[in-house]
Scaffold this motif. Structure first.
Motif, PDB file in Angstrom:
ATOM      1  N   GLY A 171       0.978  -1.107  -0.069  1.00 26.75           N
ATOM      2  CA  GLY A 171      -0.083  -0.065  -0.048  1.00 26.75           C
ATOM      3  C   GLY A 171       0.743   1.357   0.028  1.00 26.75           C
ATOM      4  N   TYR A 172       0.247   2.321   0.664  1.00 23.98           N
ATOM      5  CA  TYR A 172       0.985   3.489   0.455  1.00 23.98           C
ATOM      6  C   TYR A 172       1.937   3.925   1.871  1.00 23.98           C
ATOM      7  CZ  TYR A 172      -2.018   4.324  -3.304  1.00 23.98           C
ATOM      8  OH  TYR A 172      -2.537   4.062  -4.593  1.00 23.98           O
ATOM      9  N   GLY A 173       1.863   2.998   2.708  1.00 23.42           N
ATOM     10  CA  GLY A 173       2.759   3.074   4.088  1.00 23.42           C
ATOM     11  C   GLY A 173       2.297   3.719   4.879  1.00 23.42           C
ATOM     12  N   GLY A 174       0.945   3.835   5.043  1.00 23.13           N
ATOM     13  CA  GLY A 174       0.413   4.416   6.350  1.00 23.13           C
ATOM     14  C   GLY A 174      -0.121   3.281   7.443  1.00 23.13           C
ATOM     15  N   GLY A 175      -0.259   2.036   6.549  1.00 22.09           N
ATOM     16  CA  GLY A 175      -0.730   1.020   7.603  1.00 22.09           C
ATOM     17  C   GLY A 175      -2.207   0.716   7.834  1.00 22.09           C
TER      18      GLY A 175
END
Length: 207
Positions: free
Chosen positions: A148-152
């Motif tokens: 994904g985009y890294g935010g979790g």
């Protein structure tokens, strides 16, 4: 197309390469790819609901999707179609750092507001629990592991739903260029999806 991953990769350069590959898609590829994915999703949801009804099980009635960023697959025409057919469509809202997402009902023309990261979300405070979650996916493996985009946020959300005993089907929505080769190793907290849908079809198969 498969995006090569090596042992030298870490999350930041991997996501940068995936974003670059996605940005290189031309408008024709985006339009055609979006149409193909919307068609496959429409067919799959219809078949799943029919099968549930025939079996006397609860019929899928709440679908969580997403409001697309500029380079993400655009499912909004399908979301409008579902909403007009009486299916509850929900969109994610960020409640706070390190918190699971909240899914809020949406209808065409419903008031929207800018949430975290500049993403539009329903202005209502009402929340629903979906039976199907369509997950925006930057990269994916042959076994439906997601980058994904890294935010979790989605990993926390899916883990919270599972821990809460909620049965939910998860489908990643990705461009074909996000496919990773077999060297990619998911992080311990990454939650595997049930499937990923791309313009080329289902990975590894339809749920």
């Amino acid at each position: 197309m498969t995006t090569k991953n090596t042992l030298k990769d870490n999350a930041v350069p991997l996501r940068a390469r995936l974003r670059q590959a996605r940005a290189a898609l031309n408008e024709d590829q985006r339009q055609r790819g979006g149409l193909l994915m919307r068609g496959r999703l429409f067919t799959w949801v219809g078949m799943a609901r029919d099968a549930q009804q025939r079996a006397g099980r609860p019929v899928l009635s709440v679908i969580a999707a997403y409001w697309p960023l500029p380079e993400e697959p655009d499912l909004r025409p399908l979301l409008r179609q579902w909403a007009e057919a009486g299916i509850t469509v929900a969109l994610p809202a960020v409640r706070g750092p390190q918190q699971p997402l909240e899914f809020r009902p949406w209808m065409p023309g419903a008031p929207m507001r800018e949430g975290a990261y500049g993403i539009q979300e329903p202005a209502t405070e009402e929340a629903v629990t979906p039976g199907l979650i369509l997950v925006p996916t930057l990269g994916y493996t042959e076994t439906a592991d997601r980058v994904g985009y890294g935010g979790g946020y989605y990993d926390r959300t899916l883990a919270a739903l599972k821990n809460g005993g909620h049965a939910v089907t998860t489908i990643g929505i990705a461009w074909s260029c996000g496919r990773l080769d077999g060297t990619h190793i998911p992080a311990p907290h990454d939650v595997r999806l049930d499937a990923v849908l791309t313009p080329e079809g289902w990975v590894p198969k339809a749920p």
